[in-house]
Design a protein around this motif. Structure first.
Motif, PDB file in Angstrom:
ATOM      1  N   THR A  42      28.517  49.685  38.037  1.00  0.00           N
ATOM      2  CA  THR A  42      28.433  51.064  38.653  1.00  0.00           C
ATOM      3  C   THR A  42      29.819  51.382  39.579  1.00  0.00           C
ATOM      4  OG1 THR A  42      26.204  50.577  38.725  1.00  0.00           O
ATOM      5  CG2 THR A  42      27.070  52.483  40.367  1.00  0.00           C
ATOM      6  N   LEU A 100      31.991  54.662  38.474  1.00  0.00           N
ATOM      7  CA  LEU A 100      32.376  55.363  39.268  1.00  0.00           C
ATOM      8  C   LEU A 100      34.053  55.780  39.417  1.00  0.00           C
ATOM      9  CD1 LEU A 100      30.063  54.795  42.378  1.00  0.00           C
ATOM     10  CD2 LEU A 100      29.857  56.612  40.885  1.00  0.00           C
ATOM     11  N   LEU A 101      34.630  54.541  39.528  1.00  0.00           N
ATOM     12  CA  LEU A 101      36.172  54.570  39.727  1.00  0.00           C
ATOM     13  C   LEU A 101      36.868  55.344  38.417  1.00  0.00           C
ATOM     14  CD1 LEU A 101      36.716  51.179  41.350  1.00  0.00           C
ATOM     15  CD2 LEU A 101      36.968  53.459  42.441  1.00  0.00           C
ATOM     16  N   ILE A 126      45.273  47.510  35.863  1.00  0.00           N
ATOM     17  CA  ILE A 126      43.993  48.101  36.220  1.00  0.00           C
ATOM     18  C   ILE A 126      42.835  47.652  35.478  1.00  0.00           C
ATOM     19  CG2 ILE A 126      42.828  50.322  36.416  1.00  0.00           C
ATOM     20  CD1 ILE A 126      45.220  50.008  38.300  1.00  0.00           C
ATOM     21  N   ILE A 143      32.414  35.358  47.626  1.00  0.00           N
ATOM     22  CA  ILE A 143      33.513  35.439  46.838  1.00  0.00           C
ATOM     23  C   ILE A 143      34.757  35.248  47.693  1.00  0.00           C
ATOM     24  CG2 ILE A 143      32.841  36.569  44.871  1.00  0.00           C
ATOM     25  CD1 ILE A 143      34.808  38.722  45.936  1.00  0.00           C
ATOM     26  N   ILE A 150      39.957  36.900  37.586  1.00  0.00           N
ATOM     27  CA  ILE A 150      41.143  37.534  37.491  1.00  0.00           C
ATOM     28  C   ILE A 150      42.040  36.633  36.351  1.00  0.00           C
ATOM     29  CG2 ILE A 150      43.365  37.636  38.619  1.00  0.00           C
ATOM     30  CD1 ILE A 150      41.897  38.368  41.245  1.00  0.00           C
ATOM     31  N   VAL A 152      29.134  40.732  45.805  1.00  0.00           N
ATOM     32  CA  VAL A 152      29.625  41.157  47.275  1.00  0.00           C
ATOM     33  C   VAL A 152      28.397  42.087  47.715  1.00  0.00           C
ATOM     34  CG1 VAL A 152      31.161  42.527  48.388  1.00  0.00           C
ATOM     35  CG2 VAL A 152      31.969  41.039  46.448  1.00  0.00           C
ATOM     36  N   ILE A 156      36.178  43.586  39.051  1.00  0.00           N
ATOM     37  CA  ILE A 156      35.229  44.402  39.997  1.00  0.00           C
ATOM     38  C   ILE A 156      33.900  44.220  39.197  1.00  0.00           C
ATOM     39  CG2 ILE A 156      34.458  46.810  40.465  1.00  0.00           C
ATOM     40  CD1 ILE A 156      37.289  47.306  41.269  1.00  0.00           C
ATOM     41  N   ALA A 211      35.915  34.909  41.989  1.00  0.00           N
ATOM     42  CA  ALA A 211      36.789  36.072  41.635  1.00  0.00           C
ATOM     43  C   ALA A 211      38.441  35.607  41.127  1.00  0.00           C
ATOM     44  CB  ALA A 211      37.298  36.985  42.665  1.00  0.00           C
ATOM     45  N   THR A 212      38.776  34.367  41.420  1.00  0.00           N
ATOM     46  CA  THR A 212      39.838  33.690  40.807  1.00  0.00           C
ATOM     47  C   THR A 212      39.797  33.629  39.153  1.00  0.00           C
ATOM     48  OG1 THR A 212      40.269  32.838  42.826  1.00  0.00           O
ATOM     49  CG2 THR A 212      41.731  31.923  41.146  1.00  0.00           C
ATOM     50  N   VAL A 242      41.876  44.472  37.235  1.00  0.00           N
ATOM     51  CA  VAL A 242      41.098  44.906  38.328  1.00  0.00           C
ATOM     52  C   VAL A 242      39.817  45.201  38.084  1.00  0.00           C
ATOM     53  CG1 VAL A 242      41.088  46.616  40.380  1.00  0.00           C
ATOM     54  CG2 VAL A 242      43.109  45.373  39.801  1.00  0.00           C
ATOM     55  N   MET A 243      39.674  46.232  37.096  1.00  0.00           N
ATOM     56  CA  MET A 243      38.263  46.706  36.898  1.00  0.00           C
ATOM     57  C   MET A 243      37.116  45.596  36.124  1.00  0.00           C
ATOM     58  SD  MET A 243      38.088  49.855  37.456  1.00  0.00           S
ATOM     59  CE  MET A 243      39.128  50.696  38.494  1.00  0.00           C
TER      60      MET A 243
END
Lengths: 208, 208, 208
Positions: C49, C53-54, C120, C146, C158, C134, C127, C154-155, C123-124
């Protein structure tokens, strides 16, 4: 005609009631003047804002600043009132139940206008009604009230918006479906307050 | 010309300062390397991102990745620096006041560009300036610093963006209004730090 | 053909696994029935979500309600199961690692479809993979898992999304890049669980 004329007033009353509940929560945390206003704003517009973001609409309070003005006035009035008297907790719970009923149903209606189906209308109505309170509790570093035991709150919103959607699908007129939905929400919420109703709690027994 | 050339540099300096403040907060919670970078990013871009979501714009850091690169470099540099020396708290508070001033006014300007009125420009400027810090504190499970007693922080942002809006309405040129608004924010914030100014606290006396 | 037919199923499996992890977290906090469902929904759809949104897309679960239905069924089944047996923690950690791998890579692919660059997309993707967890932790008033020490989570996201982006830039086919990226994420995550790997912690020594 009369019902339509009543809606904008109910709308502002709902916003003001949620602002008061936010201001009182902030007072219990000893925040400063500005913190009180911020929490009042967040409590009041949080639910409708998330709904608008998710439905890709501009947030409702950006379009019309009367909401922010109402909230700020309500928060300041609350601070002034509480200097002299105890907050009227009973009256506020009733007002909050009415605010929840109005916000949830109007949120479901806005979702319908955006062309979503019944399940999403229920979710959006519930978000509109309860998410402001969730943000209020998160900002005050507490587990959100609606998630804790013994609060038929989101449950009331879900039941009422579901009734609204089902009635409309069954051919009942929009106005009457909305009235019935609001009645379900306010009724459930008030019944829960009066008789301390609660949902069963789910606990994991780590030792089994 | 010179002022316009300065803006993009100020913009990146503001981002870096907020990233440093996020990295230091993460260090106080003993997060790991990645947690530090995440908190630095959230602190730095949180305010502008919420503003962009509310105004229905694409988030500014998606359009231009130089922001993320700046933040990651600033967070890594902070971690390296703090291994050898104490963080320069005084210098950082001054830098943070300047960052707040710059972010709040530029946020208000972006809102104006989207055609909103004065009250919404003030709200958007304040959100741009302070919301990243709110997210930083929520992720660290604390009551947001701006809501607690004794911090003229959001207040400074509100005062400065209001000054900016009022001056423009009074016919002052955009550049001078912006400079005056930034001066108000940085001045109030630094005064609050130096003389420990604070707003009155609102406490509910439950026993009355 | 077979891989493409597998994707929607993997998608729903990922959603269900995240819903189960949310329901178990809610059970540890003794929330009521509805609180469990809310936390399950938030954990499951939170990351996608925020990504939507982003990127200015309509949230994926509004477009297709099958996600909500899957989540609610998974949460109810979890509550029923846990009444009789201990949660199968090992199996769930493996399932969660696979869910993370799938969500992160599909999030990165959706970002690419929106025309963003490599940074990006990473990052997305991250996320999409981690933000639901989170939100789950924030709603339960804890510092997000995290961000705490000793979690290559998260590592892993990524690293895997970066591998995916780099391989594609190097000319590897989309399907193989995606498979490699998922392998990196699930592999790192499982290795971290088995051998208790962790990133170095960053602590500020206030007394220096």
């Amino acid at each position: 005609m009369t019902a339509a004329a009543l809606l904008p007033i109910l709308d502002l009353v709902g916003v003001a009631v949620f602002a008061i509940s936010g201001a009182l929560a902030a007072g219990r945390k000893s925040l400063d003047l500005l913190g009180v206003i911020v929490i009042a704003i967040v409590t009041s517009v949080g639910g409708g804002t998330l709904r608008d973001l998710l439905l890709d609409r501009t947030a409702f309070w950006i379009v019309n600043p009367k909401y922010l003005v109402t909230i700020i006035v309500a928060a300041l009035a609350t601070m002034a009132y509480v200097r002299f008297r105890r907050p009227p907790d009973k009256a506020l719970q009733v007002a909050d139940a009415l605010g929840l009923a109005f916000f949830a149903i109007s949120g479901a209606q806005i979702a319908e206008t955006s062309g979503t189906g019944g399940l999403i209308a229920v979710v959006m109505g519930t978000i509109t009604g309860v998410f402001g309170g969730v943000l209020r509790d998160v900002l005050c570093a507490e587990i959100p009230m609606i998630l804790r035991k013994g609060n038929i709150y989101a449950t009331a919103a879900i039941a009422g918006t579901s009734a609204y959607v089902v009635l409309q699908d069954a051919g009942v007129a929009r106005l009457w479906s909305a009235a019935a939905g609001m009645l379900v929400i306010a009724g459930l919420r008030l019944a829960a307050i009066i008789w301390s109703l609660s949902l069963p709690v789910f606990t994991i027994n780590e030792r089994r």
